[in-house]
Design an enzyme around this catalytic site. Structure first.
Site, PDB file in Angstrom:
ATOM      1  N   HIS A  13       0.824  -1.208   0.000  1.00 17.41           N
ATOM      2  CA  HIS A  13       0.000   0.000   0.000  1.00 17.41           C
ATOM      3  C   HIS A  13       0.861   1.261   0.000  1.00 17.41           C
ATOM      4  O   HIS A  13       0.461   2.292  -0.538  1.00 17.41           O
ATOM      5  CB  HIS A  13      -0.938  -0.013   1.217  1.00 17.41           C
ATOM      6  CG  HIS A  13      -2.184  -0.799   0.985  1.00 17.41           C
ATOM      7  ND1 HIS A  13      -2.649  -1.738   1.865  1.00 17.41           N
ATOM      8  CD2 HIS A  13      -3.067  -0.788  -0.038  1.00 17.41           C
ATOM      9  CE1 HIS A  13      -3.761  -2.267   1.392  1.00 17.41           C
ATOM     10  NE2 HIS A  13      -4.034  -1.708   0.247  1.00 17.41           N
TER      11      HIS A  13
ATOM     12  N   ARG B  43      -9.474 -13.635  -5.156  1.00 20.03           N
ATOM     13  CA  ARG B  43      -8.626 -14.693  -4.599  1.00 20.03           C
ATOM     14  C   ARG B  43      -9.398 -15.414  -3.496  1.00 20.03           C
ATOM     15  O   ARG B  43      -9.404 -14.978  -2.340  1.00 20.03           O
ATOM     16  CB  ARG B  43      -7.343 -14.101  -4.020  1.00 20.03           C
ATOM     17  CG  ARG B  43      -6.468 -13.347  -5.029  1.00 20.03           C
ATOM     18  CD  ARG B  43      -5.257 -12.771  -4.289  1.00 20.03           C
ATOM     19  NE  ARG B  43      -4.267 -12.191  -5.169  1.00 20.03           N
ATOM     20  CZ  ARG B  43      -4.220 -10.900  -5.486  1.00 20.03           C
ATOM     21  NH1 ARG B  43      -5.130 -10.071  -5.006  1.00 20.03           N
ATOM     22  NH2 ARG B  43      -3.277 -10.438  -6.288  1.00 20.03           N
TER      23      ARG B  43
ATOM     24  N   ARG C  41     -11.414 -16.662  -9.010  1.00 15.35           N
ATOM     25  CA  ARG C  41     -10.399 -17.705  -9.188  1.00 15.35           C
ATOM     26  C   ARG C  41     -10.632 -18.797  -8.150  1.00 15.35           C
ATOM     27  O   ARG C  41     -10.760 -18.516  -6.961  1.00 15.35           O
ATOM     28  CB  ARG C  41      -8.990 -17.130  -9.012  1.00 15.35           C
ATOM     29  CG  ARG C  41      -7.889 -18.167  -9.285  1.00 15.35           C
ATOM     30  CD  ARG C  41      -6.505 -17.570  -9.139  1.00 15.35           C
ATOM     31  NE  ARG C  41      -6.188 -17.224  -7.764  1.00 15.35           N
ATOM     32  CZ  ARG C  41      -5.087 -16.573  -7.396  1.00 15.35           C
ATOM     33  NH1 ARG C  41      -4.209 -16.186  -8.317  1.00 15.35           N
ATOM     34  NH2 ARG C  41      -4.857 -16.297  -6.125  1.00 15.35           N
TER      35      ARG C  41
ATOM     36  N   GLU D  92      -0.043 -18.727 -16.250  1.00 15.63           N
ATOM     37  CA  GLU D  92       1.093 -18.416 -15.390  1.00 15.63           C
ATOM     38  C   GLU D  92       2.181 -19.481 -15.482  1.00 15.63           C
ATOM     39  O   GLU D  92       3.206 -19.389 -14.814  1.00 15.63           O
ATOM     40  CB  GLU D  92       0.630 -18.242 -13.936  1.00 15.63           C
ATOM     41  CG  GLU D  92      -0.277 -19.349 -13.455  1.00 15.63           C
ATOM     42  CD  GLU D  92      -1.058 -18.970 -12.200  1.00 15.63           C
ATOM     43  OE1 GLU D  92      -0.649 -18.022 -11.493  1.00 15.63           O
ATOM     44  OE2 GLU D  92      -2.077 -19.617 -11.926  1.00 15.63           O
TER      45      GLU D  92
ATOM     46  N   ASN E 250       3.143 -12.419 -12.177  1.00 14.67           N
ATOM     47  CA  ASN E 250       4.070 -12.688 -11.067  1.00 14.67           C
ATOM     48  C   ASN E 250       4.625 -14.113 -11.167  1.00 14.67           C
ATOM     49  O   ASN E 250       5.839 -14.332 -11.150  1.00 14.67           O
ATOM     50  CB  ASN E 250       3.369 -12.501  -9.719  1.00 14.67           C
ATOM     51  CG  ASN E 250       2.826 -11.093  -9.542  1.00 14.67           C
ATOM     52  OD1 ASN E 250       3.197 -10.180 -10.254  1.00 14.67           O
ATOM     53  ND2 ASN E 250       1.941 -10.927  -8.582  1.00 14.67           N
ATOM     54  N   ASP E 251       3.729 -15.085 -11.243  1.00 16.21           N
ATOM     55  CA  ASP E 251       4.179 -16.476 -11.347  1.00 16.21           C
ATOM     56  C   ASP E 251       4.796 -16.763 -12.710  1.00 16.21           C
ATOM     57  O   ASP E 251       5.769 -17.523 -12.815  1.00 16.21           O
ATOM     58  CB  ASP E 251       3.020 -17.432 -11.086  1.00 16.21           C
ATOM     59  CG  ASP E 251       2.996 -17.924  -9.644  1.00 16.21           C
ATOM     60  OD1 ASP E 251       4.075 -18.110  -9.063  1.00 16.21           O
ATOM     61  OD2 ASP E 251       1.902 -18.110  -9.101  1.00 16.21           O
TER      62      ASP E 251
ATOM     63  N   ARG F  32      10.271 -15.670  -6.857  1.00 12.59           N
ATOM     64  CA  ARG F  32       9.809 -14.283  -6.745  1.00 12.59           C
ATOM     65  C   ARG F  32       9.920 -13.736  -5.328  1.00 12.59           C
ATOM     66  O   ARG F  32       9.747 -12.535  -5.103  1.00 12.59           O
ATOM     67  CB  ARG F  32       8.371 -14.166  -7.243  1.00 12.59           C
ATOM     68  CG  ARG F  32       7.324 -14.801  -6.353  1.00 12.59           C
ATOM     69  CD  ARG F  32       5.969 -14.730  -7.018  1.00 12.59           C
ATOM     70  NE  ARG F  32       4.890 -15.020  -6.090  1.00 12.59           N
ATOM     71  CZ  ARG F  32       3.613 -15.089  -6.425  1.00 12.59           C
ATOM     72  NH1 ARG F  32       3.263 -14.899  -7.679  1.00 12.59           N
ATOM     73  NH2 ARG F  32       2.687 -15.340  -5.533  1.00 12.59           N
TER      74      ARG F  32
ATOM     75  N   CYS G  75      -3.594  -9.821 -14.559  1.00 11.90           N
ATOM     76  CA  CYS G  75      -3.955  -9.566 -13.161  1.00 11.90           C
ATOM     77  C   CYS G  75      -2.756  -9.677 -12.234  1.00 11.90           C
ATOM     78  O   CYS G  75      -2.903  -9.756 -11.021  1.00 11.90           O
ATOM     79  CB  CYS G  75      -5.066 -10.504 -12.700  1.00 11.90           C
ATOM     80  SG  CYS G  75      -4.656 -12.258 -12.775  1.00 11.90           S
TER      81      CYS G  75
END
Length: 524
Positions: free
Chosen positions: A184, A277, A313, A402, A425-426, A436, A473
């Site tokens: 944040h 999620r 998801r 991913e 990311n993945d 990561r 995403c």
């Protein structure tokens, strides 16, 4: 001597250094309370007072900052956290402050084990913990001191509620020893136009009167404390419609994991949910929640988006995201093990129950439902998932891209599903063989790497050929410098933390499609 970190908000500034107080120390586990029921009864009122103070603060700010503080206020009233703390008082005879500390530690450990975005939410739980503990102890919670002149703030990490309440006129720059690009601190600094560097190891040990900060280069240097604000990015202005300057649409969606996240996303103007999620609903569960319990939890998240698109998801668990009721055993290489949809291959009934609950939640709320599976590697796996989703009454099914194999076979996968969403990311982790969560290889996980962008382009091209949407995403979606590139590659939607929406929306409104395509060609 210059220090290096991760630049998360561009701009340069120089000024006197102000260090933010560190977290509270762990409360004592003695003396044993004389009346355990009475001691446990102190927790909920303390949490309510904290939530009320945060709600008051939220009303004093607006936009992204308000959404973040409202989310923190909702976390302070989380019944699962409070129930866990009360149980520790009754069963382990702990004083209320120590019980809250221990209960929060369990939630934080589960989030940190999940990695990525979820790991960075552990800082939010620590903030709530400290506020409740401070209230129970009758002391002031740690946080940003009152500033009377322009300063550079330095901290181990910054709580979201503290970051949201900062005055951009007095805060020249932000520097933290911890944190990441999806924290944040990073998101709000970009939204407010404050130069910021995170993950700057050693900055708290610097004893100079001031600091010079370059938020683009990610560098921090000692200075004499003179105030110099060389450049700052203007605060973002966005009208809530995801589109380029020439009108080309790019849906701007939100990543959420809880009802509080969803409310904040709706308030921030998200056009829908691009990633719900669902593992958030399982983190504190000792056993698999019933279909009815899942349905209620999902409905609370979907409710703010009645009549709008929501992509749910399915459970992304196993291996490095352990859940108490799933005995996965030990694996030599968790990142390459049984995780995501692979958990359901041997336990299809687990997925079927979740799909039933998701379909019920959509019926309860009127959200325009889609579901997608994580960690799909082949077209056959995509077909298997889509068939189960449709058997549960869910018309629109997609998958996450991913795994590099899925990107390379995007055409075949898109023949089986209605859409795909790139989890950058993945995907980066697997493309570059770089964990990561490991700082030593962090540079390889930069989403602007050419190899990753070429894979994104391949998937987007396959989506265009099939006439089906391709979203992003992952962390890359929230990067104002990368969003035009992704759009130029053919991505049709971007999903991110709600606090990043305004900045991203304003960025896209300043460019047109030809410009995005030119940027994509140069980058890939």
């Amino acid at each position: 001597m210059s220090l290096s970190g991760v630049g998360v908000s561009p701009g340069r500034a120089e000024g006197p250094r102000v260090v933010v107080a560190t977290d509270l120390r762990k409360p004592d586990d003695q003396p044993v309370p004389a009346d355990l029921a009475e001691e446990a009864g102190r927790i909920a009122p303390a949490a309510a007072r904290v939530a009320a103070r945060l709600s008051d603060r939220a009303r004093s700010v607006s936009g992204d900052a308000r959404s973040v503080v409202e989310t923190t206020a909702a976390m302070a009233a989380d019944p699962a956290l409070l129930a866990s703390a009360e149980q520790l008082v009754r069963e382990q005879s702990l004083p209320a402050p120590r019980a809250v500390w221990e209960a929060a530690a369990k939630f934080m450990a589960a989030l940190e084990a999940a990695g990525g975005y979820l790991a960075e939410r552990a800082r939010d739980v620590a903030d709530v913990r400290d506020r409740i503990v401070a209230d129970l102890l009758g002391v002031a919670p740690p946080g940003v001191p009152e500033l009377t002149s322009p300063s550079v703030l330095v901290a181990r990490d910054l709580a979201p509620a503290d970051t949201a309440g900062l005055d951009p006129e007095l805060v020249l720059a932000l520097v933290t020893e911890e944190g990441g690009p999806t924290s944040h601190t990073a998101i709000l600094a970009r939204a407010m136009g404050i130069p910021a560097v995170v993950a700057c190891s050693g900055v708290l040990a610097v004893e100079s009167p001031g600091l010079a900060v370059d938020g683009a280069a990610g560098t921090v240097s000692p200075s004499d404390g003179s105030v110099r604000a060389a450049s700052r990015k203007p605060r973002a202005e966005w009208d809530g419609v995801g589109a380029l300057a020439d009108g080309h649409p790019v849906k701007l969606l939100a990543n959420v994991g809880s009802a509080a996240d969803a409310r904040a996303a709706a308030d921030a103007g998200a056009e829908g949910i691009g990633l719900f999620r669902t593992e958030f609903c399982y983190l504190s569960a000792a056993e698999e929640p019933s279909v009815d319990a899942q349905r209620a939890a999902y409905a609370a998240v979907l409710a703010p988006f009645a009549g709008k698109p929501v992509i749910v998801r399915t459970l992304d668990a196993g291996s490095d995201k352990p859940l108490a009721f799933l005995d996965m055993g030990d694996e030599p290489n968790p990142a390459l093990g049984v995780r995501g949809v692979r958990v359901a291959f041997d336990r299809p009934e687990l997925l079927d129950r979740q799909l039933t609950a998701i379909a019920g939640a959509a019926a309860d709320t009127g959200a325009e439902l889609s579901v997608m599976a994580p960690m799909i590697a082949t077209a056959a796996e995509a077909r298997w998932f889509a068939e189960r989703a449709r058997a549960a009454g869910i018309a629109r099914a997609g998958v996450m891209i991913e795994v590099p194999a899925a990107a390379l076979c995007a055409r075949e996968i898109l023949a089986e599903v209605d859409f795909v969403s790139l989890g950058t990311n993945d995907l980066a982790q697997y493309v570059f063989a770089a964990d990561r969560q490991l700082g030593a290889v962090a540079a390889l996980n930069d989403p602007s790497q050419t190899a990753l962008l070429r894979l994104v382009g391949m998937v987007a091209e396959a989506g265009a050929a099939a006439g089906k949407p391709v979203g992003v995403c992952g962390e890359a979606a929230a990067d104002p410098g990368l969003a035009p590139v992704l759009t130029g590659l053919g991505v049709t939607s971007l999903s991110m933390n709600s606090a990043a929406l305004a900045s991203l929306g304003a960025t896209l409104r300043a460019v047109d499609l030809p410009g995005c395509r030119e940027a994509a060609a140069k980058a890939s």
